[in-house]
Design an enzyme around this catalytic site. Structure first.
Site, PDB file in Angstrom:
ATOM      1  CG  HIS A 126      25.267  51.600 -11.129  1.00 52.48           C
ATOM      2  ND1 HIS A 126      25.377  50.915 -12.317  1.00 52.48           N
ATOM      3  CD2 HIS A 126      25.326  50.664 -10.150  1.00 52.48           C
ATOM      4  CE1 HIS A 126      25.484  49.618 -12.078  1.00 52.48           C
ATOM      5  NE2 HIS A 126      25.456  49.443 -10.768  1.00 52.48           N
ATOM      6  CD  GLU A 182      24.379  44.289 -13.568  1.00 54.29           C
ATOM      7  OE1 GLU A 182      24.725  44.873 -14.613  1.00 54.29           O
ATOM      8  OE2 GLU A 182      25.173  43.971 -12.666  1.00 54.29           O
ATOM      9  CD  GLU A 225      31.276  50.889 -19.706  1.00 63.65           C
ATOM     10  OE1 GLU A 225      32.257  50.097 -19.748  1.00 63.65           O
ATOM     11  OE2 GLU A 225      31.018  51.599 -18.732  1.00 63.65           O
ATOM     12  CD  GLU A 234      37.206  45.627 -11.982  1.00 59.83           C
ATOM     13  OE1 GLU A 234      36.408  46.209 -12.725  1.00 59.83           O
ATOM     14  OE2 GLU A 234      37.258  45.805 -10.752  1.00 59.83           O
TER      15      GLU A 234
HETATM   16  N1  SAH Z   1      25.694  49.099 -18.830  1.00 60.08           N
HETATM   17  C1  SAH Z   1      25.714  49.889 -17.623  1.00 60.08           C
HETATM   18  C2  SAH Z   1      26.675  49.356 -16.570  1.00 60.08           C
HETATM   19  C3  SAH Z   1      28.107  49.158 -17.081  1.00 60.08           C
HETATM   20  S1  SAH Z   1      29.231  48.628 -15.788  1.00 60.08           S
HETATM   21  C4  SAH Z   1      26.030  51.324 -17.978  1.00 60.08           C
HETATM   22  O1  SAH Z   1      26.488  51.545 -19.096  1.00 60.08           O
HETATM   23  O2  SAH Z   1      25.863  52.210 -17.147  1.00 60.08           O
HETATM   24  C5  SAH Z   1      29.296  46.900 -16.025  1.00 60.08           C
HETATM   25  C6  SAH Z   1      28.105  46.154 -15.447  1.00 60.08           C
HETATM   26  O3  SAH Z   1      28.209  44.817 -15.887  1.00 60.08           O
HETATM   27  C7  SAH Z   1      28.059  46.108 -13.926  1.00 60.08           C
HETATM   28  O4  SAH Z   1      26.780  46.482 -13.486  1.00 60.08           O
HETATM   29  C8  SAH Z   1      28.369  44.646 -13.582  1.00 60.08           C
HETATM   30  O5  SAH Z   1      27.684  44.168 -12.429  1.00 60.08           O
HETATM   31  C9  SAH Z   1      27.881  43.929 -14.830  1.00 60.08           C
HETATM   32  N2  SAH Z   1      28.583  42.675 -15.145  1.00 60.08           N
HETATM   33  C10 SAH Z   1      29.919  42.485 -15.188  1.00 60.08           C
HETATM   34  N3  SAH Z   1      30.215  41.242 -15.545  1.00 60.08           N
HETATM   35  C11 SAH Z   1      29.017  40.615 -15.742  1.00 60.08           C
HETATM   36  C12 SAH Z   1      28.667  39.302 -16.117  1.00 60.08           C
HETATM   37  N4  SAH Z   1      29.591  38.397 -16.351  1.00 60.08           N
HETATM   38  N5  SAH Z   1      27.365  38.998 -16.222  1.00 60.08           N
HETATM   39  C13 SAH Z   1      26.409  39.921 -15.954  1.00 60.08           C
HETATM   40  N6  SAH Z   1      26.680  41.183 -15.575  1.00 60.08           N
HETATM   41  C14 SAH Z   1      27.976  41.530 -15.484  1.00 60.08           C
END
Ligand code: SAH
Length: 446
Positions: A126, A182, A225, A234
């Site tokens: 983060h 999340e 994002e 991923e």
């Molecule tokens: N929106 C935030 C974090 C982006 S990183 C920012 O802009 O700073 C991507 C985030 O999505 C991570 O915290 C990860 O845990 C979450 N994530 C990824 N796949 C997900 C899913 N299927 N359901 C819920 N959360 C998810």
């Protein structure tokens, strides 16, 4: 609630629920809570009113209609909201596709969620993302540029992390509601950050995988994002596409609205020297027998976080994939192919291909400006940097020659966050009228 006895006893088999909307108590035996709060239901004395606990010693009756049950998912190390069938079909036939020698526990988790969401449960990633100004500012700019459009709209922030994008929506655009979803344990802190910034009336933090979460309504905007290395690594994008299908209202907005993968043939002298030339004569000794090992170790997988200097591009970069986020399907992700036809304009050593991505956010304001986030070598650096794919050995290239071919991204049928990338190309030299064919596949990571 009249039928319910006063203060029923706490039940050892209490079950966990999450609040889908705020509730304000109208009597001393009722319990107020906020959307996203987790409650332990100890007794269900009647259909509509249950006896629940919010935090220690905060107990009371709550309306059952505001709650959604949480079940512990077998796929993550944190509880997820599980309200229906898991939409993924991936478990089927796993044993047939499993690679020999794989750990059994791995096979149960082809999404490697424990590791994946675990990594987002700490601050390291983060911090990296939030300190990436061009990334974070791009999202802030999208919200700011579209604030009139966003006012009173309902938004889903898929993978909200610390909640930064949700907070932008609530504070800069006065959205009616943001469902901030999340799956990683950081969500405990996201709730606090939302409260700390006085956004709890608007931002409802929901813990769970977006694929399984239940929202009380469809949303006008799906923001996320989701981009990884080489855009797709991923495959978080799958969750976005499934959420689009389930939760985006007719005519709703996708941000990003489009994404593209770009490619260029390039030189990578310093990386080549550090990893390969090094073995020629370190300390005056001939270590060249280690070079095949070096090639295997450093050039068979892509190099993440490569910084491509603009002068190392041997040609003008070209877009090899374009994704329309309104029409892209989960099935499309299985195999994606793009073509390239590079004209060499800078003579040098062709060490490999370098890739990066851009994403576009359409403007919803009349006459408004679209926002683009560009992670390439000609823009402000981002934490993604670029991805380098090294050839086994460099090829000398001259102005006027061409490198033409295709790139294929194949998703691993078992390990759903992984893919392989195959390059096939023809290097043509008009002065020598000579064609040389090349092909190389890079696993990423399997
Ligand atoms: N929106 C935030 C974090 C982006 S990183 C920012 O802009 O700073 C991507 C985030 O999505 C991570 O915290 C990860 O845990 C979450 N994530 C990824 N796949 C997900 C899913 N299927 N359901 C819920 N959360 C998810």
């Amino acid at each position: 609630m009249e039928e319910a006895e006063k203060e029923p006893k706490k039940d050892a088999s209490a079950e966990e629920f999450v609040a889908l909307s705020d509730f304000t108590a109208s009597g001393s035996d009722q319990l107020s809570f906020l959307c996203g709060d987790r409650l332990l239901v100890h007794a269900r004395p009647c259909e509509d009113w249950w006896w629940a606990e919010l935090r220690e010693d905060m107990v009371g009756y709550v309306p059952a209609s505001h709650l959604l049950q949480c079940r512990i998912s077998t796929r993550t190390d944190s509880p997820t909201l599980d309200t229906g069938p898991v939409p993924r079909e991936k478990e089927e036939g796993l044993e047939d596709k499993a690679e020999p020698g794989e750990q059994e526990e791995d096979l149960e988790d082809p999404w490697q969620d424990v590791e994946y969401f675990g990594s987002y449960g700490t601050l390291k990633l983060h911090l990296e993302m939030l300190s990436d100004r061009s990334r974070t500012e791009a999202y802030r700019q999208v919200v700011l540029n579209n604030r009139d459009f966003l006012r009173d709209k309902v938004v889903m922030d898929l993978g909200c992390g610390t909640g930064i994008i949700s907070l932008f929506c609530a504070q800069l655009a006065q959205t009616a509601k943001v469902y901030a979803v999340e799956a990683s344990p950081i969500v405990e802190y996201t709730r606090r950050l939302v409260r700390q910034n006085d956004c709890e009336d608007v931002v409802c933090v929901l813990q769970g995988r977006a694929e399984q979460v239940q929202l009380p309504q469809r949303v006008d905007v799906l923001l996320s994002e989701w981009m990884g290395n080489c855009l797709l690594f991923e495959f978080m994008v799958e969750a976005v596409l499934l959420a689009r299908q389930r939760w985006l209202a007719e005519g709703g907005v996708m941000w990003p609205s489009s994404a593209a993968l770009l490619l260029v043939p390039c030189q990578a002298h310093s990386f080549y020297t550090e990893t390969m030339t090094f073995w020629e004569r370190p300390y005056g000794l001939d270590f060249s027998p280690l070079q095949p090992l070096a090639q295997q170790e450093f050039f068979t997988k892509p190099k993440f976080s490569h910084v491509l200097e603009p002068q190392d591009c041997l040609s003008t970069p070209s877009e090899v994939l374009f994704l329309n986020m309104y029409t892209l399907t989960v099935q499309d992700l299985e195999e994606m192919e793009g073509q390239f036809d590079f004209l060499v304009d800078t003579p040098g050593d062709f060490h490999g291909f370098c890739a990066w991505f851009t994403v576009g956010f359409e403007s919803l304001q009349p006459g408004g400006e679209a926002v683009q986030l560009d992670t390439g070598p000609f823009s402000e650096p981002t934490h993604w940097k670029q991805t380098l794919f090294m050839l086994d050995s460099p090829v000398s290239v001259h102005q006027g020659e061409s490198i033409r071919g295709s790139i294929v991204l194949r998703r691993n049928p078992t390990w759903r966050r992984h893919l392989s990338i195959t390059f096939d190309w023809v290097h043509y030299s008009p002065s020598e009228n000579q064609y040389k064919i090349g092909s190389k596949t890079f696993p990423m990571w399997r």
